[in-house]
Motif scaffolding. Sequence first.
Motif, mmCIF file in Angstrom:
data_model
loop_
_atom_site.group_PDB
_atom_site.id
_atom_site.type_symbol
_atom_site.label_atom_id
_atom_site.label_comp_id
_atom_site.label_asym_id
_atom_site.label_seq_id
_atom_site.Cartn_x
_atom_site.Cartn_y
_atom_site.Cartn_z
ATOM 1 N N GLU A 94 5.923 34.983 17.313
ATOM 2 C CA GLU A 94 5.588 36.185 16.550
ATOM 3 C C GLU A 94 6.454 36.308 15.305
ATOM 4 O OE1 GLU A 94 5.261 39.808 18.958
ATOM 5 O OE2 GLU A 94 4.982 38.488 20.686
ATOM 6 N N GLN A 123 -2.188 43.569 23.820
ATOM 7 C CA GLN A 123 -1.543 43.828 22.538
ATOM 8 C C GLN A 123 -2.031 42.836 21.494
ATOM 9 O OE1 GLN A 123 2.855 43.882 22.340
ATOM 10 N NE2 GLN A 123 2.750 41.995 21.165
ATOM 11 N N ILE A 124 -2.264 43.322 20.292
ATOM 12 C CA ILE A 124 -2.531 42.445 19.149
ATOM 13 C C ILE A 124 -1.196 42.179 18.473
ATOM 14 C CG2 ILE A 124 -3.660 42.247 16.903
ATOM 15 C CD1 ILE A 124 -5.903 43.992 17.941
ATOM 16 N N ASP A 125 -0.792 40.920 18.435
ATOM 17 C CA ASP A 125 0.513 40.601 17.854
ATOM 18 C C ASP A 125 0.584 40.999 16.385
ATOM 19 O OD1 ASP A 125 1.218 39.581 20.298
ATOM 20 O OD2 ASP A 125 0.832 37.495 19.755
ATOM 21 N N ASP A 138 -3.019 36.414 17.247
ATOM 22 C CA ASP A 138 -2.131 36.309 18.404
ATOM 23 C C ASP A 138 -1.320 35.022 18.278
ATOM 24 O OD1 ASP A 138 -2.804 38.661 19.528
ATOM 25 O OD2 ASP A 138 -4.007 37.852 21.158
ATOM 26 N N SER A 139 -0.009 35.139 18.379
ATOM 27 C CA SER A 139 0.886 33.987 18.207
ATOM 28 C C SER A 139 1.307 33.436 19.563
ATOM 29 C CB SER A 139 2.124 34.399 17.404
ATOM 30 O OG SER A 139 1.758 34.902 16.138
ATOM 31 N N GLU A 140 1.169 32.122 19.740
ATOM 32 C CA GLU A 140 1.478 31.474 21.016
ATOM 33 C C GLU A 140 2.478 30.343 20.813
ATOM 34 O OE1 GLU A 140 -0.051 31.830 24.383
ATOM 35 O OE2 GLU A 140 -0.271 33.805 23.470
ATOM 36 N N ARG A 166 -7.033 33.037 27.854
ATOM 37 C CA ARG A 166 -6.314 33.442 26.627
ATOM 38 C C ARG A 166 -7.279 33.666 25.474
ATOM 39 N NH1 ARG A 166 -4.390 36.035 24.004
ATOM 40 N NH2 ARG A 166 -2.416 36.096 22.897
ATOM 41 N N GLU A 169 -9.158 36.906 26.071
ATOM 42 C CA GLU A 169 -8.288 38.053 25.791
ATOM 43 C C GLU A 169 -8.205 38.317 24.297
ATOM 44 O OE1 GLU A 169 -3.758 39.598 26.868
ATOM 45 O OE2 GLU A 169 -4.235 37.469 26.958
ATOM 46 N N ALA A 170 -8.026 37.251 23.504
ATOM 47 C CA ALA A 170 -7.938 37.412 22.051
ATOM 48 C C ALA A 170 -9.236 37.988 21.487
ATOM 49 C CB ALA A 170 -7.619 36.067 21.397
ATOM 50 N N GLU A 173 -9.480 41.734 22.500
ATOM 51 C CA GLU A 173 -8.566 42.565 21.712
ATOM 52 C C GLU A 173 -9.156 42.872 20.340
ATOM 53 O OE1 GLU A 173 -4.468 40.704 23.690
ATOM 54 O OE2 GLU A 173 -5.098 40.161 21.646
ATOM 55 N N LEU A 195 -6.052 32.580 17.232
ATOM 56 C CA LEU A 195 -4.939 32.140 18.063
ATOM 57 C C LEU A 195 -4.115 31.149 17.240
ATOM 58 C CD1 LEU A 195 -4.160 32.811 21.016
ATOM 59 C CD2 LEU A 195 -5.197 30.640 21.675
#
Length: 253
Positions: A94, A123-125, A138-140, A166, A169-170, A173, A195
């Motif tokens: 993030e 949560q949205i990063d 979203d940061s992974e 994942r 989910e993204a 969101e 992502l």
Amino acid sequence: MSDRERTTPRAEEPASTYAPVERASLQSLLRQPKYQHLRQRALIALVAGVVFGILLMSWRVGLTAAILAAIAHTVYRARTTSSVPAWRRPSVAERRTEAQLRKLERGGYRTLHARAIPNSDAQIDHLVVGPTGVYAVDSEKWDRRLPVRVQNHRKLFHGPFNQKPRLDEARWEASQASELISKALGREIIVVPSLAIYGPAVPWRILNIRDVDVFSGSLVRKWITKREKSLTSDEIDSIYEAAQGVLPARYGD
């Protein structure tokens, strides 16, 4: 002395209701957990001073080594600790994305970080609003030893692990953010899900998998800015303010 004086008992002084005050000392202070780093620093300096002093047979060298060791420990602690609780600090991924997005500000982009989806743990990063549109990033940070691969443009794998949850989910969101912002403004606002992967090599530039754009974290800025401009500065401000209202900060502003 009169008889009255001799026969009248003297009133006893009331017992003190105050607890005895323990006199503070350097030793008692250093026992406290919050001063543990001072004990460590003192021990490190002492060991360094004794070792170098004995090896080189010079107390001056030992003293210098002790001072340098204490300075090194101070610098190390300053770089590796934070006054912000760990649960409130963003992840490494993030922070790297945030650093890239900060460079977009002069181009008219505005960003909200760590925004919660109401009534969920999601949560949205990073929510980005700018001339080219609205984006949920979203940061992974993944294990770099495991390869990233895709099957039939529908399945994303990190090593043997299927990343469908994942991706779902993204996408969810972004759809929730789109719905909430659209409702607040009274018109449709599309939020593009993505992502950004750090760690392992991503063997493509930008690939849409299950309606989510997937790419290496280093391409975040290019992914956003290479699109056609579609929003005016007034629209950007209104969308940003609406998003700020409907997507609460995860850890408080």
